[in-house]
Motif scaffolding. Structure first.
Motif, PDB file in Angstrom:
ATOM      1  N   ALA B  54     -35.688 -43.241  -5.358  1.00  0.00           N
ATOM      2  CA  ALA B  54     -35.526 -42.610  -4.247  1.00  0.00           C
ATOM      3  C   ALA B  54     -36.156 -43.170  -3.009  1.00  0.00           C
ATOM      4  O   ALA B  54     -36.640 -44.200  -3.363  1.00  0.00           O
ATOM      5  CB  ALA B  54     -35.693 -41.049  -4.158  1.00  0.00           C
ATOM      6  N   CYS B  55     -36.216 -42.455  -1.976  1.00  0.00           N
ATOM      7  CA  CYS B  55     -36.825 -43.065  -0.846  1.00  0.00           C
ATOM      8  C   CYS B  55     -38.542 -43.237  -1.414  1.00  0.00           C
ATOM      9  O   CYS B  55     -38.993 -42.458  -1.949  1.00  0.00           O
ATOM     10  CB  CYS B  55     -36.995 -42.102   0.218  1.00  0.00           C
ATOM     11  N   MET B  56     -38.936 -44.417  -1.104  1.00  0.00           N
ATOM     12  CA  MET B  56     -40.236 -44.770  -1.634  1.00  0.00           C
ATOM     13  C   MET B  56     -41.358 -44.261  -0.489  1.00  0.00           C
ATOM     14  O   MET B  56     -42.287 -44.613  -0.758  1.00  0.00           O
ATOM     15  CB  MET B  56     -40.387 -46.459  -2.020  1.00  0.00           C
ATOM     16  N   HIS B  57     -41.223 -43.750   0.464  1.00  0.00           N
ATOM     17  CA  HIS B  57     -41.900 -43.685   1.655  1.00  0.00           C
ATOM     18  C   HIS B  57     -42.705 -44.781   2.139  1.00  0.00           C
ATOM     19  O   HIS B  57     -43.873 -44.739   1.973  1.00  0.00           O
ATOM     20  CB  HIS B  57     -42.748 -42.408   1.289  1.00  0.00           C
ATOM     21  N   CYS B  58     -42.017 -45.731   2.522  1.00  0.00           N
ATOM     22  CA  CYS B  58     -42.453 -47.044   2.876  1.00  0.00           C
ATOM     23  C   CYS B  58     -43.541 -47.011   3.917  1.00  0.00           C
ATOM     24  O   CYS B  58     -43.687 -46.098   4.921  1.00  0.00           O
ATOM     25  CB  CYS B  58     -41.328 -47.830   3.580  1.00  0.00           C
ATOM     26  N   THR B  59     -44.654 -47.835   3.751  1.00  0.00           N
ATOM     27  CA  THR B  59     -45.510 -48.038   4.945  1.00  0.00           C
ATOM     28  C   THR B  59     -45.222 -48.387   6.246  1.00  0.00           C
ATOM     29  O   THR B  59     -45.436 -47.824   7.373  1.00  0.00           O
ATOM     30  CB  THR B  59     -46.720 -49.034   4.256  1.00  0.00           C
ATOM     31  N   PRO B  62     -38.560 -49.417   7.214  1.00  0.00           N
ATOM     32  CA  PRO B  62     -37.628 -50.373   7.914  1.00  0.00           C
ATOM     33  C   PRO B  62     -36.581 -49.393   8.591  1.00  0.00           C
ATOM     34  O   PRO B  62     -35.886 -49.372   9.701  1.00  0.00           O
ATOM     35  CB  PRO B  62     -36.950 -50.905   6.873  1.00  0.00           C
ATOM     36  N   CYS B  63     -36.263 -48.000   7.849  1.00  0.00           N
ATOM     37  CA  CYS B  63     -35.358 -47.168   8.511  1.00  0.00           C
ATOM     38  C   CYS B  63     -35.990 -46.799   9.856  1.00  0.00           C
ATOM     39  O   CYS B  63     -35.043 -46.668  10.725  1.00  0.00           O
ATOM     40  CB  CYS B  63     -35.185 -46.120   7.277  1.00  0.00           C
ATOM     41  N   ALA B  64     -36.910 -46.534  10.005  1.00  0.00           N
ATOM     42  CA  ALA B  64     -37.827 -45.724  11.209  1.00  0.00           C
ATOM     43  C   ALA B  64     -37.686 -47.018  12.514  1.00  0.00           C
ATOM     44  O   ALA B  64     -37.297 -46.586  13.216  1.00  0.00           O
ATOM     45  CB  ALA B  64     -39.135 -45.483  10.914  1.00  0.00           C
ATOM     46  N   ALA B  96     -30.816 -50.720   6.760  1.00  0.00           N
ATOM     47  CA  ALA B  96     -31.956 -51.359   6.690  1.00  0.00           C
ATOM     48  C   ALA B  96     -32.995 -51.032   5.396  1.00  0.00           C
ATOM     49  O   ALA B  96     -33.862 -51.844   5.175  1.00  0.00           O
ATOM     50  CB  ALA B  96     -32.804 -51.144   7.961  1.00  0.00           C
ATOM     51  N   CYS B  97     -32.736 -50.001   4.892  1.00  0.00           N
ATOM     52  CA  CYS B  97     -33.243 -49.405   3.769  1.00  0.00           C
ATOM     53  C   CYS B  97     -33.195 -50.417   2.498  1.00  0.00           C
ATOM     54  O   CYS B  97     -32.195 -50.836   2.030  1.00  0.00           O
ATOM     55  CB  CYS B  97     -33.126 -48.061   3.290  1.00  0.00           C
ATOM     56  N   PRO B  98     -34.309 -50.917   1.702  1.00  0.00           N
ATOM     57  CA  PRO B  98     -33.989 -51.668   0.764  1.00  0.00           C
ATOM     58  C   PRO B  98     -33.693 -50.969  -0.559  1.00  0.00           C
ATOM     59  O   PRO B  98     -33.257 -51.431  -1.467  1.00  0.00           O
ATOM     60  CB  PRO B  98     -35.352 -52.301   0.548  1.00  0.00           C
TER      61      PRO B  98
HETATM   62  S1  SF4 Z   1     -36.641 -47.631   4.442  1.00  0.00           S
HETATM   63 FE1  SF4 Z   1     -37.171 -45.441   4.736  1.00  0.00          FE
HETATM   64  S2  SF4 Z   1     -35.799 -44.738   3.646  1.00  0.00           S
HETATM   65 FE2  SF4 Z   1     -35.803 -46.453   2.601  1.00  0.00          FE
HETATM   66  S3  SF4 Z   1     -37.564 -46.170   0.897  1.00  0.00           S
HETATM   67 FE3  SF4 Z   1     -38.189 -46.682   2.890  1.00  0.00          FE
HETATM   68  S4  SF4 Z   1     -38.974 -45.115   4.142  1.00  0.00           S
HETATM   69 FE4  SF4 Z   1     -37.213 -44.414   2.212  1.00  0.00          FE
END
Ligand code: SF4
Ligand code: HEM
Ligand code: SF4
Lengths: 357, 195
Positions: B54-59, B62-64, B96-98
């Motif tokens: 699911a969403c990995m809550h990236c540091t 990229p989505c943001a 953008a999200c991997p």
């Molecule tokens: S890019 Fe955004 S939506 Fe995708 S996994 Fe990372 S934080 Fe979640």
């Protein structure tokens, strides 16, 4: 180093020594490429890779975005990692977002420069006799303006989506900008197809007039682009260039845009990433070009606006800007006497405020 | 302060899709949207591996970075959330999200996207915690109640771990040490960089 060494040769040696160190410092990191070039084929060519280390193989494939299976259905739900997103982010937020504004600023400055250098735009030199020649059909004019209005709407809304976060959020606040961005998205999505169809119609209607000829080469060689008059037919080489930019670049912008409004048909992220980058990049070039076009049609060549509003121009304008074409039209006997108000005024030529045909 | 992370232990996941179901049930997500999915590699072959994602809550999310209305924010716990009142449904975050996390309910004419929906780490959304409105827009806010995401809590084999990154990593490291083999912190370098 022996004690008796003269200081001169010592400093020379230091110089050579440090030069060698510098060169080495520049070359050594490059060996990384050599290593990659040598090591990569080795890894890939070892046929029993899969057998020797199946686990690594799996994770390598996953990192490369290979397809797998998922019970959940959705666009690319069976792909674990998509690496294209990173490039998409970097190109859009990098070169596109930085060079875009520069490009637009340079084009605006260029137009302002043209205005100043030409002494406030080119005016018709001879006094107007009131004689006119027909230039664009009603069909061409109507399609042109539908396209132009659509273009302006797409320009405003498209730039809002690209630069609004940097420029408009500080002005309007997050809520205000979001409200505008939703409107912008819908206007952009629904105006897009209108633009695409009218562009295609205009390209088809004008392609014959825009076929390059020998005169066009002279136009470039003799400085037509710098405002010098070179004998020209109905359209000069600069105008033809703009036409073909529209025909090719404009259609690519339109096609990539249409891909973007159909996410149900074009599901792959890689398609969308490329479409959006091509779309935004070319759109910026297109907007830059349109500044020159709009300037030439209004202030740059006074009297030209009549051609696309009324459909006809003063004979003096035609003779000054498109002499070869004017000769032909005159020979065909198409010259006519215009309405009142289209004659007599001095070199300061009307901007088309009179009644329209 | 905790730094929330997900980790899926591919040597334990049995592709039961319990996490997917738990998520749907806890958050009552819109029709057609799956915030979590299980992907199986080498399906039906030797060396089959499954991973719940699911969403990995990236540091450095990229989505943001690409969102035109800048509607994402990161909580103190490192959870990436977004504001549906601002979202315009442009789809850029999905490009953008991997991990393919952002989802769009297909409810509008010509397939125009509705507001984006994604995993919230069961942390709801902006606005007051635990309200009816929050639940309707974003789903459960278990974090505010001191609970971890429903998917990981429901996981029968405890393949899916959720919680503070250091603790999750410790648990996983211990497992790998006991059973041997190499660790595979799937997706971590992509999502969390070196940190
Ligand atoms: S890019 Fe955004 S939506 Fe995708 S996994 Fe990372 S934080 Fe979640
Ligand atoms: C021809 C038909 C066109 C179509 C169908 C189209 C469609 C789109 C779509 C779907 C998007 C994505 C944003 C969203 O989903 O809301 C977009 C973005 C954009 N469009 Fe267009 N468009 C068209 C023409 C144009 C033209 C002529 C211009 C320039 C004048 C333009 C400039 C832009 C820009 C700048 C963006 C933003 C890109 C970004 O944010 O990275 N578009 N367009
Ligand atoms: S779909 Fe919504 S959250 Fe995603 S980038 Fe667009 S506006 Fe932002």
């Amino acid at each position: 180093m022996s004690k008796g060494t003269p200081t001169r040769s010592k400093s020379k040696r230091i110089l050579i020594g440090s030069a060698l160190v510098l060169i080495a410092a520049m070359i050594v990191p490059l060996t990384g490429y050599v290593y990659v070039a040598v090591a990569q084929p080795q890894i890939e060519s070892s046929a029993n890779w899969q057998e020797t280390n199946p686990r690594s193989e799996i994770w390598r494939e996953v990192r490369q975005g290979s397809q797998a299976y998922s019970a959940v259905k959705g666009p690319e739900a069976n792909v674990l990692i998509d690496n294209g997103g990173q490039n998409f982010r970097q190109i859009r937020n990098g070169p596109v977002a930085t060079f875009g504004p520069w490009l637009l600023a340079i084009m605006l400055l260029g137009v302002a420069g043209m205005f100043v250098l030409s002494g406030g735009g080119q005016k018709v030199e001879k006094p107007l006799s009131g004689k006119r020649v027909p230039r664009w059909s009603t069909y061409v004019r109507v399609v042109h303006w539908i396209m132009a209005i659509a273009f302006l709407l797409l320009l405003i809304t498209g730039l809002s989506l690209l630069f609004g976060r940097a420029v408009l959020i500080p002005l309007m606040g997050a809520e205000g900008f979001s409200a505008w961005a939703i409107v912008a998205k819908y206007v952009h999505n629904y105006t897009g197809p209108v633009f695409a169809v009218s562009l295609l119609m205009l390209v088809l209607a004008l392609a014959r007039d825009n076929m390059p000829s020998k005169v066009d080469v002279d136009w470039f060689l003799k400085g037509g682009f710098a405002g010098k008059h070179v004998p020209t037919g109905k359209l000069n080489a600069g105008e033809k260039l703009w036409f073909w930019f529209n025909a090719v670049g404009g259609l690519v912008v339109a096609i990539s845009g249409i891909v973007l409004i159909l996410p149900n048909i074009f599901e792959a992220r890689s398609t969308m990433q490329i479409a959006l980058l091509v779309h935004a990049g070319l759109a910026l070039l297109y907007i830059g070009g349109s500044f020159v076009h709009m300037y030439m049609g209004t202030l740059g060549a006074r009297g030209a606006l009549d051609a696309i509003t009324k459909g006809h121009v003063s004979s003096e304008w035609a003779e000054q800007h498109h002499d070869l074409w004017y000769d032909d039209v005159k020979k065909e006997g198409k010259e006519f006497v215009g309405e009142e108000g289209e004659a007599g005024r001095g070199p300061e030529v009307p901007t088309g405020s009179g009644s329209t045909a | 302060m905790a730094r929330m992370k997900f980790l899926c232990d591919a040597d334990r996941c049995i592709e039961c899709n319990g996490c997917v179901t738990a998520c749907k049930n806890a958050n009552e997500v819109p029709w057609g949207v799956n915030r979590r999915r299980v992907v199986t590699l080498n399906d039906g072959l030797p060396g089959e591996k499954s991973i719940s994602v699911a969403c990995m809550h990236c540091t450095d999310a990229p989505c943001a970075a690409v969102c035109p209305v800048d509607c994402f924010y990161t909580t103190d716990d490192g959870i990436v959330l977004h504001d549906k009142d601002l979202c315009i449904g442009c789809g850029y975050c999905f490009y953008a999200c991997p991990f393919g996390a952002p989802q769009f309910p297909k409810t509008e004419a010509f397939g125009v996207r509705g507001k984006m929906d994604k995993c919230t780490f069961c942390a709801g959304g902006p606005g007051e915690d635990g309200t009816e409105e929050e639940f309707e827009k974003y789903g459960a806010n278990r974090i505010a109640d001191g609970k971890l995401p429903a998917c990981a809590e429901m996981c029968a084999t405890k393949a899916l771990l959720a919680g503070d990154g250091d603790m999750v990593a410790d648990i996983y490291r211990e497992r790998v040490m006991r059973r041997g083999g190499r660790p595979q912190t799937w997706g971590w370098s992509k999502a969390y960089g070196e940190g």
